[in-house]
Design a protein around this motif. Structure first.
Motif, PDB file in Angstrom:
ATOM      1  N   GLY A  99       0.781  -1.290  -0.119  1.00 16.60           N
ATOM      2  CA  GLY A  99       0.013  -0.159  -0.032  1.00 16.60           C
ATOM      3  C   GLY A  99       0.723   1.131   0.089  1.00 16.60           C
ATOM      4  N   PHE A 100       2.041   1.317  -0.070  1.00 15.20           N
ATOM      5  CA  PHE A 100       3.136   2.467  -0.253  1.00 15.20           C
ATOM      6  C   PHE A 100       2.807   3.433  -1.137  1.00 15.20           C
ATOM      7  CE2 PHE A 100       6.679   4.687  -1.395  1.00 15.20           C
ATOM      8  CZ  PHE A 100       7.016   5.778  -0.122  1.00 15.20           C
ATOM      9  N   HIS A 101       2.337   3.109  -2.549  1.00 21.10           N
ATOM     10  CA  HIS A 101       2.183   3.942  -3.405  1.00 21.10           C
ATOM     11  C   HIS A 101       0.485   4.295  -3.396  1.00 21.10           C
ATOM     12  CE1 HIS A 101       5.775   1.833  -5.307  1.00 21.10           C
ATOM     13  NE2 HIS A 101       5.955   2.918  -5.462  1.00 21.10           N
ATOM     14  N   ARG A 102      -0.054   3.538  -2.748  1.00 19.55           N
ATOM     15  CA  ARG A 102      -1.597   4.222  -2.583  1.00 19.55           C
ATOM     16  C   ARG A 102      -1.482   5.196  -1.660  1.00 19.55           C
ATOM     17  NH1 ARG A 102      -3.683  -0.320  -1.348  1.00 19.55           N
ATOM     18  NH2 ARG A 102      -3.524  -0.134   0.815  1.00 19.55           N
ATOM     19  N   LYS A 103      -0.675   5.236  -0.584  1.00 16.37           N
ATOM     20  CA  LYS A 103      -0.466   5.968   0.439  1.00 16.37           C
ATOM     21  C   LYS A 103       0.035   7.249  -0.233  1.00 16.37           C
ATOM     22  CE  LYS A 103       0.062   7.844   4.830  1.00 16.37           C
ATOM     23  NZ  LYS A 103      -0.982   8.035   5.542  1.00 16.37           N
ATOM     24  N   LEU A 104       0.981   7.308  -1.065  1.00 13.42           N
ATOM     25  CA  LEU A 104       1.484   8.535  -1.884  1.00 13.42           C
ATOM     26  C   LEU A 104       0.608   9.187  -2.599  1.00 13.42           C
ATOM     27  CD1 LEU A 104       5.140   7.530  -2.830  1.00 13.42           C
ATOM     28  CD2 LEU A 104       4.338   8.619  -0.812  1.00 13.42           C
ATOM     29  N   VAL A 105      -0.380   8.530  -3.342  1.00 14.65           N
ATOM     30  CA  VAL A 105      -1.711   9.032  -4.075  1.00 14.65           C
ATOM     31  C   VAL A 105      -2.404   9.608  -3.044  1.00 14.65           C
ATOM     32  CG1 VAL A 105      -3.410   8.697  -5.600  1.00 14.65           C
ATOM     33  CG2 VAL A 105      -1.199   7.405  -6.007  1.00 14.65           C
ATOM     34  N   GLN A 106      -2.818   9.266  -2.082  1.00 13.75           N
ATOM     35  CA  GLN A 106      -3.639   9.877  -1.190  1.00 13.75           C
ATOM     36  C   GLN A 106      -3.300  11.122  -0.741  1.00 13.75           C
ATOM     37  OE1 GLN A 106      -4.163   6.771   1.958  1.00 13.75           O
ATOM     38  NE2 GLN A 106      -5.776   5.634   0.522  1.00 13.75           N
ATOM     39  N   LEU A 107      -1.823  11.077  -0.197  1.00 15.77           N
ATOM     40  CA  LEU A 107      -1.084  12.413   0.294  1.00 15.77           C
ATOM     41  C   LEU A 107      -1.048  13.481  -0.896  1.00 15.77           C
ATOM     42  CD1 LEU A 107       1.633  10.643   2.399  1.00 15.77           C
ATOM     43  CD2 LEU A 107      -0.066  11.810   3.254  1.00 15.77           C
ATOM     44  N   ALA A 108      -0.831  12.932  -1.862  1.00 17.53           N
ATOM     45  CA  ALA A 108      -0.948  13.875  -3.238  1.00 17.53           C
ATOM     46  C   ALA A 108      -2.190  14.750  -3.304  1.00 17.53           C
ATOM     47  CB  ALA A 108      -0.323  13.384  -4.478  1.00 17.53           C
ATOM     48  N   VAL A 109      -3.315  14.055  -3.221  1.00 16.34           N
ATOM     49  CA  VAL A 109      -4.553  14.460  -3.313  1.00 16.34           C
ATOM     50  C   VAL A 109      -4.944  15.390  -2.196  1.00 16.34           C
ATOM     51  CG1 VAL A 109      -7.057  13.943  -3.441  1.00 16.34           C
ATOM     52  CG2 VAL A 109      -5.633  12.447  -4.605  1.00 16.34           C
ATOM     53  N   GLU A 110      -4.535  15.177  -0.929  1.00 14.34           N
ATOM     54  CA  GLU A 110      -4.746  15.884   0.253  1.00 14.34           C
ATOM     55  C   GLU A 110      -3.853  17.248  -0.226  1.00 14.34           C
ATOM     56  OE1 GLU A 110      -3.998  13.729   3.378  1.00 14.34           O
ATOM     57  OE2 GLU A 110      -5.450  12.334   3.124  1.00 14.34           O
ATOM     58  N   ARG A 111      -2.772  17.033  -0.673  1.00  8.05           N
ATOM     59  CA  ARG A 111      -1.949  18.238  -0.544  1.00  8.05           C
ATOM     60  C   ARG A 111      -2.587  19.513  -1.772  1.00  8.05           C
ATOM     61  NH1 ARG A 111       2.659  21.408   1.311  1.00  8.05           N
ATOM     62  NH2 ARG A 111       3.245  22.403  -0.657  1.00  8.05           N
ATOM     63  N   PHE A 112      -2.902  18.376  -3.094  1.00  6.23           N
ATOM     64  CA  PHE A 112      -3.550  19.412  -4.143  1.00  6.23           C
ATOM     65  C   PHE A 112      -4.682  20.258  -3.481  1.00  6.23           C
ATOM     66  CE2 PHE A 112      -6.305  19.816  -7.846  1.00  6.23           C
ATOM     67  CZ  PHE A 112      -5.560  20.440  -8.446  1.00  6.23           C
ATOM     68  N   LYS A 113      -5.472  19.608  -2.644  1.00  2.69           N
ATOM     69  CA  LYS A 113      -6.696  20.322  -2.204  1.00  2.69           C
ATOM     70  C   LYS A 113      -6.268  21.629  -1.257  1.00  2.69           C
ATOM     71  CE  LYS A 113      -9.575  16.392  -1.996  1.00  2.69           C
ATOM     72  NZ  LYS A 113     -10.340  15.343  -1.072  1.00  2.69           N
ATOM     73  N   SER A 114      -5.115  21.448  -0.597  1.00  2.00           N
ATOM     74  CA  SER A 114      -4.742  22.488   0.141  1.00  2.00           C
ATOM     75  C   SER A 114      -3.580  23.533  -0.408  1.00  2.00           C
ATOM     76  CB  SER A 114      -4.351  21.825   1.601  1.00  2.00           C
ATOM     77  OG  SER A 114      -2.842  21.282   1.474  1.00  2.00           O
ATOM     78  N   HIS A 115      -2.998  22.848  -1.110  1.00  4.64           N
ATOM     79  CA  HIS A 115      -1.841  23.734  -1.934  1.00  4.64           C
ATOM     80  C   HIS A 115      -1.921  23.573  -3.458  1.00  4.64           C
ATOM     81  CE1 HIS A 115      -0.545  23.253   2.160  1.00  4.64           C
ATOM     82  NE2 HIS A 115       0.250  24.320   1.971  1.00  4.64           N
ATOM     83  N   PRO A 116      -2.953  23.925  -4.000  1.00  2.20           N
ATOM     84  CA  PRO A 116      -3.042  23.774  -5.469  1.00  2.20           C
ATOM     85  C   PRO A 116      -2.083  24.406  -6.466  1.00  2.20           C
ATOM     86  CG  PRO A 116      -4.822  25.357  -4.815  1.00  2.20           C
ATOM     87  CD  PRO A 116      -4.024  24.632  -3.674  1.00  2.20           C
ATOM     88  N   LEU A 117      -1.251  25.180  -5.949  1.00  2.00           N
ATOM     89  CA  LEU A 117      -0.117  25.682  -6.671  1.00  2.00           C
ATOM     90  C   LEU A 117       1.159  25.054  -6.577  1.00  2.00           C
ATOM     91  CD1 LEU A 117      -1.090  29.391  -6.543  1.00  2.00           C
ATOM     92  CD2 LEU A 117      -1.739  27.940  -8.438  1.00  2.00           C
ATOM     93  N   SER A 118       1.136  24.059  -5.378  1.00  2.00           N
ATOM     94  CA  SER A 118       2.517  23.548  -5.122  1.00  2.00           C
ATOM     95  C   SER A 118       2.171  22.077  -4.790  1.00  2.00           C
ATOM     96  CB  SER A 118       3.091  24.323  -3.974  1.00  2.00           C
ATOM     97  OG  SER A 118       4.386  23.407  -3.470  1.00  2.00           O
ATOM     98  N   PRO A 119       1.442  21.249  -5.677  1.00  3.63           N
ATOM     99  CA  PRO A 119       0.865  20.051  -5.291  1.00  3.63           C
ATOM    100  C   PRO A 119       2.087  19.018  -4.971  1.00  3.63           C
ATOM    101  CG  PRO A 119       0.555  20.185  -7.463  1.00  3.63           C
ATOM    102  CD  PRO A 119       1.178  21.339  -7.077  1.00  3.63           C
ATOM    103  N   LEU A 120       3.161  19.084  -5.456  1.00  3.56           N
ATOM    104  CA  LEU A 120       4.325  18.126  -5.456  1.00  3.56           C
ATOM    105  C   LEU A 120       5.503  19.079  -5.029  1.00  3.56           C
ATOM    106  CD1 LEU A 120       3.687  15.937  -8.484  1.00  3.56           C
ATOM    107  CD2 LEU A 120       2.899  15.415  -6.120  1.00  3.56           C
ATOM    108  N   PRO A 121       5.670  19.306  -3.744  1.00  8.39           N
ATOM    109  CA  PRO A 121       6.909  20.280  -3.557  1.00  8.39           C
ATOM    110  C   PRO A 121       8.120  19.518  -3.394  1.00  8.39           C
ATOM    111  CG  PRO A 121       5.643  19.618  -1.444  1.00  8.39           C
ATOM    112  CD  PRO A 121       4.821  19.179  -2.613  1.00  8.39           C
ATOM    113  N   MET A 122       8.121  18.247  -3.486  1.00 10.54           N
ATOM    114  CA  MET A 122       9.336  17.598  -3.354  1.00 10.54           C
ATOM    115  C   MET A 122      10.169  17.226  -4.859  1.00 10.54           C
ATOM    116  SD  MET A 122       7.036  15.598  -4.235  1.00 10.54           S
ATOM    117  CE  MET A 122       6.108  15.297  -2.260  1.00 10.54           C
TER     118      MET A 122
END
Length: 254
Positions: free
Chosen positions: A228-251
């Motif tokens: 479930g590691f990559h599923r976790k990353l997808v979930q985190l990416a979706v949450e990040r996009f909702k809160s920071h749409p201009l910086s969804p993948l800061p890493m």
């Protein structure tokens, strides 16, 4: 120094050569298993290649660091484990919670890929293990998808505590650049580029392989399931996009 001449001048080493040869041949015949590598020893438990004079000679006269790497240099098809990674994970089980297996397996996959990519170098495996363990850890310690600063700080504090300050710049760069999209060129002698490739092999599920053998990549992926590691990353990416749409993948970096 020529191996034969060395053995002639050091007869006591002949016994060690015989023991190592018999050990490697014995383990070569075993089914399955994982090589364990850490700060104290490397124990062969499944070697698919025949032992070579270079391997035996390296083991006899090599220093501790060389012996740690000898198996990798001559056998890049065996899945390996890390005693140091086990030690580090033992202290963070509560922090990682239900994602413990997912992150641990991700780290072990990246560790395997990086060690194999570094097979032509004399490296200290602990350096790879430390970078692997801390590279994404900030996700859980800071509960943030903008985790690289936290991950680097955790690694820095650990290295200072262990008296490994000389590794700080390289390991922090390994962590900071592991999501770089293009080649890292600044310090070619460092493990940064190999670490970046190792992480991308895992992130793409083996679609990118950077010339590693197909069977080896498959064996690593099977030995340490995704959990479930990559599923976790997808979930985190979706949450990040909702809160920071201009910086969804800061890493991510170019």
């Amino acid at each position: 120094m020529h191996p034969v001449r060395y053995l002639q001048d050091h007869p006591a080493s002949i016994a060690r050569a015989v023991v190592m040869t018999v050990t490697v041949i014995y383990y070569q015949k075993q089914q399955g298993g994982i090589i364990t590598a850490g700060s104290k020893s490397v124990t062969p438990s499944h070697i698919t290649n025949k032992p070579t004079i270079d391997y035996i000679f390296t083991y006899i006269i090599g220093n501790k660091k060389t012996r740690q790497c000898a198996i990798y240099m001559n056998d890049t098809t065996s899945v390996i484990n890390s005693l140091l990674l086990d030690e580090l994970f033992a202290g963070y089980q509560e922090v990682l919670g239900e994602d413990y297996d997912a992150y641990r397996n991700h780290c072990l996959r990246v560790f395997n890929f990086c060690c194999s990519l570094a097979r032509k170098r004399e490296v200290d495996l602990d350096k790879i293990a430390i970078a692997v363990f801390f590279h994404d850890l900030g996700i859980w310690t800071e509960k943030s998808f903008d985790y690289l600063p936290a991950s680097k700080l955790l690694a820095r504090n650990y290295l200072e505590k262990k008296g490994k300050g000389e590794w700080q710049s390289e390991i922090e760069t390994m962590i900071g650049e592991h999501h770089k999209l293009t080649r890292y060129k600044e310090h070619p002698e460092w493990l940064v580029e190999l670490f970046r490739k190792a992480d991308w092999i895992d992130m793409t599920g083996g679609l990118l392989r950077f010339k590693l053998k197909d069977d080896f990549v498959t064996d690593v992926l099977e030995a340490f399931p995704n959990a479930g590691f990559h599923r976790k990353l997808v979930q985190l990416a979706v949450e990040r996009f909702k809160s920071h749409p201009l910086s969804p993948l800061p890493m991510m970096k170019l």
